[in-house]
Design an enzyme around this catalytic site. Structure first.
Site, PDB file in Angstrom:
ATOM      1  N   LEU A   1      -1.304 -12.838  -5.133  1.00 14.68           N
ATOM      2  CA  LEU A   1      -0.047 -13.174  -5.821  1.00 14.68           C
ATOM      3  C   LEU A   1      -0.053 -12.663  -7.267  1.00 14.68           C
ATOM      4  CD1 LEU A   1       0.591 -16.809  -4.471  1.00 14.68           C
ATOM      5  CD2 LEU A   1       1.375 -14.623  -3.541  1.00 14.68           C
TER       6      LEU A   1
ATOM      7  N   ASP B   1       2.405  -4.576  -9.053  1.00 15.46           N
ATOM      8  CA  ASP B   1       2.258  -5.918  -9.614  1.00 15.46           C
ATOM      9  C   ASP B   1       2.816  -6.001 -11.029  1.00 15.46           C
ATOM     10  OD1 ASP B   1       0.860  -6.029  -7.280  1.00 15.46           O
ATOM     11  OD2 ASP B   1      -1.119  -6.128  -8.209  1.00 15.46           O
TER      12      ASP B   1
ATOM     13  N   TYR C   1      -9.870  -1.732  -0.788  1.00 15.68           N
ATOM     14  CA  TYR C   1      -8.682  -1.187  -1.449  1.00 15.68           C
ATOM     15  C   TYR C   1      -8.945   0.236  -1.946  1.00 15.68           C
ATOM     16  CZ  TYR C   1      -4.599  -1.004  -4.495  1.00 15.68           C
ATOM     17  OH  TYR C   1      -3.414  -0.649  -5.081  1.00 15.68           O
TER      18      TYR C   1
ATOM     19  N   HIS D   1       0.829  -1.216   0.000  1.00 17.57           N
ATOM     20  CA  HIS D   1       0.000   0.000   0.000  1.00 17.57           C
ATOM     21  C   HIS D   1       0.862   1.264   0.000  1.00 17.57           C
ATOM     22  CE1 HIS D   1      -3.742  -2.188   0.184  1.00 17.57           C
ATOM     23  NE2 HIS D   1      -3.127  -3.022   0.999  1.00 17.57           N
ATOM     24  N   THR D   2       2.029   1.138  -0.562  1.00 19.74           N
ATOM     25  CA  THR D   2       2.925   2.290  -0.749  1.00 19.74           C
ATOM     26  C   THR D   2       2.957   2.703  -2.218  1.00 19.74           C
ATOM     27  OG1 THR D   2       4.633   0.605  -0.822  1.00 19.74           O
ATOM     28  CG2 THR D   2       4.485   1.910   1.193  1.00 19.74           C
TER      29      THR D   2
ATOM     30  N   GLU E   1      -6.907  -2.398 -15.008  1.00 18.67           N
ATOM     31  CA  GLU E   1      -7.442  -2.470 -13.640  1.00 18.67           C
ATOM     32  C   GLU E   1      -8.341  -1.268 -13.350  1.00 18.67           C
ATOM     33  OE1 GLU E   1      -6.964  -4.912 -11.451  1.00 18.67           O
ATOM     34  OE2 GLU E   1      -5.437  -6.055 -12.507  1.00 18.67           O
TER      35      GLU E   1
HETATM   36  C1  GLA Z   1      -2.511  -4.853  -4.935  1.00 16.16           C
HETATM   37  C2  GLA Z   1      -2.371  -3.767  -5.979  1.00 16.16           C
HETATM   38  C3  GLA Z   1      -0.967  -3.161  -5.946  1.00 16.16           C
HETATM   39  C4  GLA Z   1      -0.572  -2.757  -4.539  1.00 16.16           C
HETATM   40  C5  GLA Z   1      -0.853  -3.868  -3.539  1.00 16.16           C
HETATM   41  C6  GLA Z   1      -0.634  -3.438  -2.105  1.00 16.16           C
HETATM   42  O1  GLA Z   1      -1.696  -5.929  -5.251  1.00 16.16           O
HETATM   43  O2  GLA Z   1      -2.634  -4.270  -7.259  1.00 16.16           O
HETATM   44  O3  GLA Z   1      -0.901  -2.064  -6.822  1.00 16.16           O
HETATM   45  O4  GLA Z   1      -1.201  -1.557  -4.154  1.00 16.16           O
HETATM   46  O5  GLA Z   1      -2.184  -4.348  -3.656  1.00 16.16           O
HETATM   47  O6  GLA Z   1       0.693  -3.148  -1.897  1.00 16.16           O
END
Ligand code: GLA
Length: 384
Positions: free
Chosen positions: A124, A171, A220, A34-35, A159
């Site tokens: 994942l 990701d 989220y 979450h950064t 997304e």
């Molecule tokens: C999901 C999102 C990423 C990121 C993570 C948390 O995987 O797709 O962009 O924000 O959560 O770190």
């Protein structure tokens, strides 16, 4: 399915050999969650589990996809992709094709045979793995290239615009730049990437809690909004702040009165997680697995208490892992609200620790967790 059987299946399906084989891995985030959407840093590695795609151009303009995992097919003309109206997995495939077209790439009709070894919806990055893999497959068939950062941004738009999750770039960058045996330090503002070798004396174990990721997308998006609201308030004191990445611990300490209690906790997580991510990268470079593990434990506490993006059963699993002999650190990984835990464990204790954690968790909760030994595998690429 291995590449040989995938090629055989493709042949049986289309009566022709695939022109392109693409490997697109999943990723596990070791620390720094979450950064990314706050312009911060993350430290993921690619997994040996991922998505395998066999592809061949067609003479007509039809995109025909067969997803082996659920044994479902999608058959659509490139002129009528309408990704938002399609079933979930199809949205990723059509979404990539639609955005490539919108960006002016002329992609051919194609047969895509897709197989995946990644657990779905577990944190994942099965979605980013699919998006990036389909992008590379279609671009390769079109004899076009795209740099990986641009590709990551395009897949992030899938997304945002098609799935409705306002995710960051962690990701897609991890999938696109992963290196066997290494973790990646991602700077999610500059998109610079540095690599560090994984410790030789320790192993990464990924454990799927089997807790469904409830609230994953709504929670989220809500966290993103909370971060944005907090940033706006802090910008009233310092208009040069562009993202929560720019907030120092000192600024937070003096100005936190401007924030609601919830916003204070969210910002505290982001500020402290960025610091932990740097410190973890430094620990990797010096081979200090113990310190790395301690930072993972702190990260979990921060995600649980300040970011409130863990889940009760996941906390139980992390707690069991952290008390297990040989374990150096454990934390929830990825978007959260359920899903997987990542554990750093001394190499010699890895197998017994893994068994112990899964058994203890079953006894305490009745949930059956699945554990994977996580070696950092190769990043996105075509296979010959
Ligand atoms: C999901 C999102 C990423 C990121 C993570 C948390 O995987 O797709 O962009 O924000 O959560 O770190």
């Amino acid at each position: 399915m291995d590449t040989y059987h995938l090629q055989m299946t493709f042949h049986a399906w289309t009566n022709a050999a695939p022109e392109v084989l693409v490997w697109s891995p999943g990723r596990v985030n070791l620390i720094g969650d979450h950064t990314d959407y706050n312009d911060g840093w993350a430290l993921p590695m690619t997994l040996e589990m991922g998505t395998l795609i066999a592809a061949r151009a067609r003479a007509d303009d039809v995109l025909h996809t067969w997803a082996l995992r659920m044994n479902e097919q999608d058959n659509v003309p490139l002129t009528a992709l309408q990704p938002t109206a399609a079933p979930m997995w199809v949205r990723y495939v059509r979404g990539v094709a639609a955005l490539l077209q919108a960006e002016g790439y002329r992609i051919p009709g194609a047969n895509l045979l897709i197989d995946s070894t990644l657990p779905l919806r577990s944190g994942l990055s099965s979605s980013a793995s699919l998006e990036m893999g389909v992008s590379l497959a279609l671009l390769t068939l079109a004899r076009q290239t795209m740099d990986r950062r641009t590709m990551a941004r395009l897949c992030q738009r899938v997304e945002h615009e098609i799935i409705g999750v306002r995710s960051g770039l962690l990701d897609q960058l991890a999938v696109g730049f992963g290196e066997a045996g290494h973790a990646l330090l991602l700077d999610c503002r500059t998109l610079e990437i540095q690599i560090a070798p994984l410790p030789e004396n320790a192993r990464i174990v990924v454990i799927d809690s089997a807790v469904p990721r409830t609230l994953a997308s709504s929670g989220y998006n809500q966290r993103r909004s909370e971060c944005a609201a907090a940033l706006q308030k802090l910008q009233q004191v310092d208009p040069t702040l562009q993202a929560l990445r720019d907030v120092s611990p000192e600024l937070l300490a003096t100005e936190q009165g401007r924030l609601s209690a919830v916003e204070q906790r969210r910002v505290r997580h982001v500020v402290s997680e960025n610091a932990r991510t740097f410190a973890s990268y430094a620990a990797l470079q010096t081979g200090d697995s113990k310190h790395f593990g301690a930072l993972m434990n702190e990260s979990h506490a921060s995600l649980r208490d300040d970011y409130e993006s863990s889940a009760v059963m996941v906390d139980v699993l992390v707690d069991i892992a952290q008390r297990t002999t040989g374990v150096l650190g454990a934390r929830i990984t990825g978007g959260g609200f359920g899903g997987c835990v990542v554990v750093l464990v001394e190499a010699a204790a890895a197998a017994s620790a893994q068994t112990h954690i899964v058994e203890q968790y079953a006894t305490s909760t009745g949930y059956r967790a699945t554990a994977y030994q996580g070696t950092a595998g190769a990043g996105l690429g075509t296979l010959s």
